[in-house]
Design an enzyme around this catalytic site. Structure first.
Site, short mmCIF file in Angstrom:
data_model
loop_
_atom_site.label_atom_id
_atom_site.label_comp_id
_atom_site.label_asym_id
_atom_site.label_seq_id
_atom_site.Cartn_x
_atom_site.Cartn_y
_atom_site.Cartn_z
N LYS A 92 -2.27 -1.45 -3.83
CA LYS A 92 -3.12 -0.27 -3.75
C LYS A 92 -2.29 0.99 -3.88
O LYS A 92 -1.26 1.06 -3.23
CB LYS A 92 -3.80 -0.32 -2.38
CG LYS A 92 -4.75 0.80 -2.13
CD LYS A 92 -5.39 0.58 -0.78
CE LYS A 92 -6.17 1.83 -0.42
NZ LYS A 92 -6.48 1.87 0.96
N LYS A 135 0.85 -1.19 0.00
CA LYS A 135 0.00 0.00 0.00
C LYS A 135 0.88 1.24 0.00
O LYS A 135 1.68 1.45 0.92
CB LYS A 135 -0.89 -0.02 1.24
CG LYS A 135 -1.74 1.25 1.37
CD LYS A 135 -2.81 1.08 2.44
CE LYS A 135 -3.61 2.36 2.60
NZ LYS A 135 -4.68 2.21 3.60
C1 PBG Z 1 -7.65 3.09 5.79
C2 PBG Z 1 -7.88 2.98 4.33
C3 PBG Z 1 -7.68 3.96 3.33
C4 PBG Z 1 -8.17 3.43 2.15
C5 PBG Z 1 -8.61 2.13 2.43
N1 PBG Z 1 -8.39 1.86 3.77
C6 PBG Z 1 -7.20 5.36 3.42
C7 PBG Z 1 -5.83 5.64 3.87
O1 PBG Z 1 -4.99 4.76 4.02
O2 PBG Z 1 -5.57 6.81 4.13
C8 PBG Z 1 -8.24 4.18 0.86
C9 PBG Z 1 -9.28 3.73 -0.11
C10 PBG Z 1 -9.61 4.66 -1.21
O3 PBG Z 1 -9.02 5.73 -1.39
O4 PBG Z 1 -10.52 4.31 -1.96
N2 PBG Z 1 -6.40 2.76 6.25
#
Ligand code: PBG
Length: 324
Positions: free
Chosen positions: A249, A196
């Protein structure tokens, strides 16, 4: 060699193009993210995510039935937590009667066969908007893992099929796997957001959940988008710790990473086409600058082509309407 080989030969008509098609999308490839809020009979459009909504529990049940009827078989649950319940320790995250825990039960009751995946991270519950416990402006790793594992356990006990840690703490998959095993929840899966990146594409999601970081950014835990090699290390360590599914992601800007992983690991790989990717296309289509449906399908298929086993996407319903 030309003219013995002509690459255009197999492109000459649609039925022939269909015959040689290498990737395609099915309704069951999708994981549909759902945003859930307290209240009754609510369906609130998220301003930065046109035509995407936050649902109260009664409406989530209807939405899940509707999704199942069109062929969606997995949902990913997120909750918007009231400010008064936020603190620095994720207290509400481990409340067995919290909104998430109730949502899991509701979804399970309305469509028992649906695979329920839950987000595990502290940000929606954190008064700092960070994914972990904060001390002196730092995000504590090991202390956070303790809360995350309790959070995952409470989701699993409520009926989650798969828990999805999205926080990027080191070692959290192992903590979660251990607590699940200790509680005989052997069949609860872990979908790790292993790869991520610290991305600016998450902006609209943070509007949806009101979870923007209150100070700084997430670069001390999420990955640096300049880097490629560490993706493999992240994925491999999470697999060793017990992850069943590995997630990459965001989506479209990270297809090189997805392909690298596909070549290196044998676990199923999920890709998350995130909120900013959704909003960009909605905005461009509204202006008349891009053909919404065609660009959407091109992006989704490119993720399958790059090696995704499944796709978390806000476009799932739109796409399924087109393909069925
Ligand atoms: C929470 C999380 C996030 C997303 C999914 N789980 C946001 C972040 O890490 O700040 C983002 C999903 C999206 O932008 O569609 N940790």
């Amino acid at each position: 060699m030309y003219p013995l080989n002509r690459n255009r030969r197999l492109r000459s008509k649609q039925s022939l193009r269909n015959l040689i098609k290498e990737s395609s999308i099915h309704p069951h490839d999708f994981i549909v993210p759902l945003f859930i809020i307290e209240g009754n009979n609510l369906k609130e459009e998220i301003p930065s995510m046109p035509n995407y909504f936050r649902y109260s529990l009664d409406n989530v049940k209807k939405e899940v039935k509707q999704l199942w009827s069109i062929g969606v078989q997995a949902v990913l649950l997120f909750v918007k937590v009231e400010d008064s319940l936020k603190d620095n320790f994720g207290t509400e995250a481990i409340n067995n009667n919290g909104l998430m825990q109730r949502a899991i039960k509701e979804v399970k009751n309305s469509v028992p066969e649906m695979t329920i995946i839950t987000d595990v991270a502290l940000d929606p519950y954190s008064n700092y908007g960070h994914d972990g416990i904060v001390k002196n402006n730092k995000i504590l790793n090991d202390q956070t893992n303790i809360v995350l594992s309790k959070m995952a356990l409470s989701h699993a006990k409520a009926g989650a099929d798969i828990v999805a840690p999205s926080d990027m703490m080191d070692g959290r998959v192992l903590s979660i796997r251990k607590i699940l095993e200790d509680n005989s929840l052997h069949d609860t899966g872990i979908m790790s957001y292993a790869v991520k990146y610290a991305s600016s594409f998450y902006g609209p999601f943070r509007d949806a959940l009101d979870s923007k970081p209150g100070f700084g950014d997430k670069q001390t835990y999420q990955m640096d988008f300049h880097n490629r090699s560490e993706a493999i290390a992240e994925a491999k360590s999470d697999i060793e710790e017990g992850a069943d599914i590995i997630m990459v992601k965001p989506g479209i800007s990270y297809l090189d990473i997805l392909r690298d992983l596909k070549n290196e690991i044998s676990s199923p790989i999920a890709i998350y086409q995130v909120s900013g990717e959704y909003s960009m296309l909605k905005a461009a289509a509204k202006q008349g600058w891009l053909d919404h449906d065609k660009v959407m399908m091109e992006q989704l298929v490119s993720m399958k082509r790059a090696g995704a086993t499944m796709i978390a996407s806000y476009f799932a319903e739109d796409a399924i309407k087109l393909i069925s």
